[in-house]
Design a protein around this motif. Sequence first.
Motif, PDB file in Angstrom:
ATOM      1  N   ASP A   1      32.791  39.850  -1.493  1.00  0.00           N
ATOM      2  CA  ASP A   1      33.115  38.454  -1.788  1.00  0.00           C
ATOM      3  C   ASP A   1      31.914  37.537  -1.537  1.00  0.00           C
ATOM      4  O   ASP A   1      31.666  36.583  -2.290  1.00  0.00           O
ATOM      5  CB  ASP A   1      34.296  37.987  -0.937  1.00  0.00           C
ATOM      6  CG  ASP A   1      35.629  38.530  -1.437  1.00  0.00           C
ATOM      7  OD1 ASP A   1      35.684  38.987  -2.592  1.00  0.00           O
ATOM      8  OD2 ASP A   1      36.610  38.493  -0.660  1.00  0.00           O
TER       9      ASP A   1
ATOM     10  N   LYS B   1      29.969  35.204  -4.442  1.00  0.00           N
ATOM     11  CA  LYS B   1      29.791  33.763  -4.311  1.00  0.00           C
ATOM     12  C   LYS B   1      28.331  33.330  -4.401  1.00  0.00           C
ATOM     13  O   LYS B   1      28.035  32.174  -4.713  1.00  0.00           O
ATOM     14  CB  LYS B   1      30.373  33.279  -2.983  1.00  0.00           C
ATOM     15  CG  LYS B   1      31.891  33.380  -2.896  1.00  0.00           C
ATOM     16  CD  LYS B   1      32.385  32.956  -1.528  1.00  0.00           C
ATOM     17  CE  LYS B   1      33.903  33.088  -1.411  1.00  0.00           C
ATOM     18  NZ  LYS B   1      34.384  32.736  -0.047  1.00  0.00           N
ATOM     19  N   ASN B   2      27.417  34.247  -4.122  1.00  0.00           N
ATOM     20  CA  ASN B   2      26.009  33.849  -3.994  1.00  0.00           C
ATOM     21  C   ASN B   2      25.060  34.444  -5.015  1.00  0.00           C
ATOM     22  O   ASN B   2      23.895  34.023  -5.077  1.00  0.00           O
ATOM     23  CB  ASN B   2      25.509  34.209  -2.589  1.00  0.00           C
ATOM     24  CG  ASN B   2      26.157  33.367  -1.514  1.00  0.00           C
ATOM     25  OD1 ASN B   2      25.789  32.215  -1.310  1.00  0.00           O
ATOM     26  ND2 ASN B   2      27.151  33.923  -0.825  1.00  0.00           N
TER      27      ASN B   2
ATOM     28  N   ASP C   1      37.090  39.341  -4.829  1.00  0.00           N
ATOM     29  CA  ASP C   1      37.631  38.201  -5.547  1.00  0.00           C
ATOM     30  C   ASP C   1      36.691  37.850  -6.693  1.00  0.00           C
ATOM     31  O   ASP C   1      35.794  37.024  -6.545  1.00  0.00           O
ATOM     32  CB  ASP C   1      37.792  37.009  -4.603  1.00  0.00           C
ATOM     33  CG  ASP C   1      38.368  35.787  -5.313  1.00  0.00           C
ATOM     34  OD1 ASP C   1      38.806  35.940  -6.474  1.00  0.00           O
ATOM     35  OD2 ASP C   1      38.375  34.701  -4.707  1.00  0.00           O
ATOM     36  N   THR C   2      36.893  38.487  -7.827  1.00  0.00           N
ATOM     37  CA  THR C   2      35.991  38.271  -8.963  1.00  0.00           C
ATOM     38  C   THR C   2      36.343  37.002  -9.732  1.00  0.00           C
ATOM     39  O   THR C   2      35.748  36.724 -10.771  1.00  0.00           O
ATOM     40  CB  THR C   2      36.024  39.479  -9.914  1.00  0.00           C
ATOM     41  OG1 THR C   2      37.386  39.734 -10.312  1.00  0.00           O
ATOM     42  CG2 THR C   2      35.473  40.714  -9.217  1.00  0.00           C
TER      43      THR C   2
ATOM     44  N   ALA D   1      35.476  34.317  -8.805  1.00  0.00           N
ATOM     45  CA  ALA D   1      34.262  33.514  -8.669  1.00  0.00           C
ATOM     46  C   ALA D   1      33.153  33.978  -9.613  1.00  0.00           C
ATOM     47  O   ALA D   1      32.079  33.381  -9.652  1.00  0.00           O
ATOM     48  CB  ALA D   1      33.766  33.561  -7.224  1.00  0.00           C
ATOM     49  N   TYR D   2      33.391  35.050 -10.353  1.00  0.00           N
ATOM     50  CA  TYR D   2      32.400  35.505 -11.327  1.00  0.00           C
ATOM     51  C   TYR D   2      32.132  34.407 -12.357  1.00  0.00           C
ATOM     52  O   TYR D   2      33.043  33.697 -12.780  1.00  0.00           O
ATOM     53  CB  TYR D   2      32.900  36.742 -12.066  1.00  0.00           C
ATOM     54  CG  TYR D   2      32.578  38.075 -11.438  1.00  0.00           C
ATOM     55  CD1 TYR D   2      31.789  38.182 -10.299  1.00  0.00           C
ATOM     56  CD2 TYR D   2      33.061  39.256 -12.007  1.00  0.00           C
ATOM     57  CE1 TYR D   2      31.496  39.416  -9.744  1.00  0.00           C
ATOM     58  CE2 TYR D   2      32.782  40.498 -11.460  1.00  0.00           C
ATOM     59  CZ  TYR D   2      31.994  40.576 -10.322  1.00  0.00           C
ATOM     60  OH  TYR D   2      31.701  41.793  -9.774  1.00  0.00           O
ATOM     61  N   THR D   3      30.900  34.317 -12.776  1.00  0.00           N
ATOM     62  CA  THR D   3      30.561  33.450 -13.891  1.00  0.00           C
ATOM     63  C   THR D   3      31.075  34.106 -15.173  1.00  0.00           C
ATOM     64  O   THR D   3      31.460  35.281 -15.186  1.00  0.00           O
ATOM     65  CB  THR D   3      29.044  33.266 -14.004  1.00  0.00           C
ATOM     66  OG1 THR D   3      28.441  34.536 -14.298  1.00  0.00           O
ATOM     67  CG2 THR D   3      28.453  32.712 -12.717  1.00  0.00           C
TER      68      THR D   3
END
Length: 443
Positions: free
Chosen positions: A357, A361-362, A374-375, A377-379
Motif C-alpha cells: 500500500d 501511494k508513492n 489497495d490498488t 490508488a493506482y493511476t
Amino acid sequence: MSRPRSQAEYLARLVPPSVAGLNRRSLLAGAAGAGALLGTGLLAGCGDSDSGSGGDAKSVSVGSNQSDPKPKDVVAKVMDGFKTSSGVTVNINTVDHNTFQENINNYLQGKPDDVFTWFAGYRMRFFAAKGLAGDLSDVWGKLDGYSDAFKKASTGDDGKQYFVPASYYPWAVFYRKSVWQQRGYEVPKTLDDLNTLGAQMKKDGLNPIAFADKDGWPAMGTFDILNLRINGYQFHIDLMAGKEAWTSDKVKKVFDTWAGLLPLHQPDSLGRTWQEAAQSLQQKKSGMYLLGLFVGQQFSGADLEDLDFFTFPEIDSTIGAKALDAPIDGYMMARKPKSKDAAQKLLTYLGSKEAADITVKNDPSTLVANSGADTGAYTALQKKAAELVGSATEIAQFLDRDTRPDFASTVMIPALQQFIKDPKDIGGLLTSIENQKKSIFTS
C-alpha cells in the motif's frame, strides 16, 4: 522497480525458461564480475557471514540498488513503515545500480547486508544454489496475497523459497495522448499500421520512436518483442536457452524486420540513456517509446496523466500480440544475517499488504506484486498496465533474465549495438552470435 544503468549489470541478470511462462491471467511473475569496489567499502554490507542468529534484533540492514530518486524515496518510506509497526530500525545501504550489480557476487560472499534487493527467477535461483542466500520458506508461510506464479518465481531448485516479490512492470509502447489527439494518430494494430504511423510522424517533425542503447539493455526489449511477435513465445524462450540456432531463418526475419523499423527510431541511440530518450517523449519531440512502465519516472503531474501506452502490434496473425515482457523485482536475505529474526520479520513486512500500500501511494511507475494491496490508488496508467499483464497469454521476463548472464552481457549487448550501428550484415552478425553461443552454452 529497477532497471540496469550500464552494460556491466548484465552479468547479474537471469531467468530460466522453467519459470518464465505462465497461463492467461497469471504473472511470472548472475553472477557479477570483479569486486574491486568492495575494497573501498562502496558495497560493503553490515551483515556477518560468520553468524546467523542472535545479534541486535532491534536493527536490520538492507542493501538497495534503488538509487534513482523516486525508487529510493519509496524504499525509505516502506522501511519507515516497518520501523513504525515493529520498532526495529532499518539501516539502508543504497548503492548505485552499476556498483551493486557489478559486485553482487563478491558482496554476497563477503559480509552482505541482512536483506538485499534483487530479481525473481533464475537470478534468484543462481545465488540460492550457490548457498549465498537465506531460506525464506518460513516467511512465505506467513505471506498472503501472492499467486502460485509469484511463489514459483521465488522458489529455488531445492523447492525452498528465497525471494519476496515486491513489484513488477510490463513493457509496452508509450505515447502522449495530447500529441496523438492533436495529430489524429490512431493506435496501430499491425506492423504495416506502425510503419504508416511512423512515416506520418516523420512528416510531422517527430522522432517516431524514441530510442536509446548507451547502457546496452534497452535494445534487448526491442529484440524480445519482435521475436515474440514473429516467432512466438516458445521459440523465443528456446532461443534464449540455447536450444535454437541464431542462424535460422526465423531469427534472420526478426533482424530483417528490425532493420526495416530502424529508420523510424531516434538516431544516435548508442550515445543516449533511456532517461534522455524518455525526455524526448516528455518534451513531445518523439511520438512513441517502447520501454517498461518505469518510463513514468520521467513524468510528473499533468505530463504523467497525459502518458498512455499500447502493446506492440501484431506481426503474424497466427501468433497475435498477447505475449510480453514483465519483470519482477523484490528482496532476498543474506545467507547468515546478523539477526535472522529481524531479517525475517522485515521480509515478512516487505511481502505484506501494508508495504504494498505504501508503494502504491508513492510510486506511479510500478505495479505491486501483492494482490491484497489497495490498488484503488493506482493511476489510470497503472490500472491499464495491470490489465495488460492480466490479459497476456505468455509472459517473459527480459532477454537478460531469460538467458545465461555471460551470453547476455558478452555476446548480446555488443551484437545488438553492432546491428544498430550497421544493420546491413545480418548474416555475419548471426553467425558470430551462434558461434559464441555454442562456446558458452557447452562450457
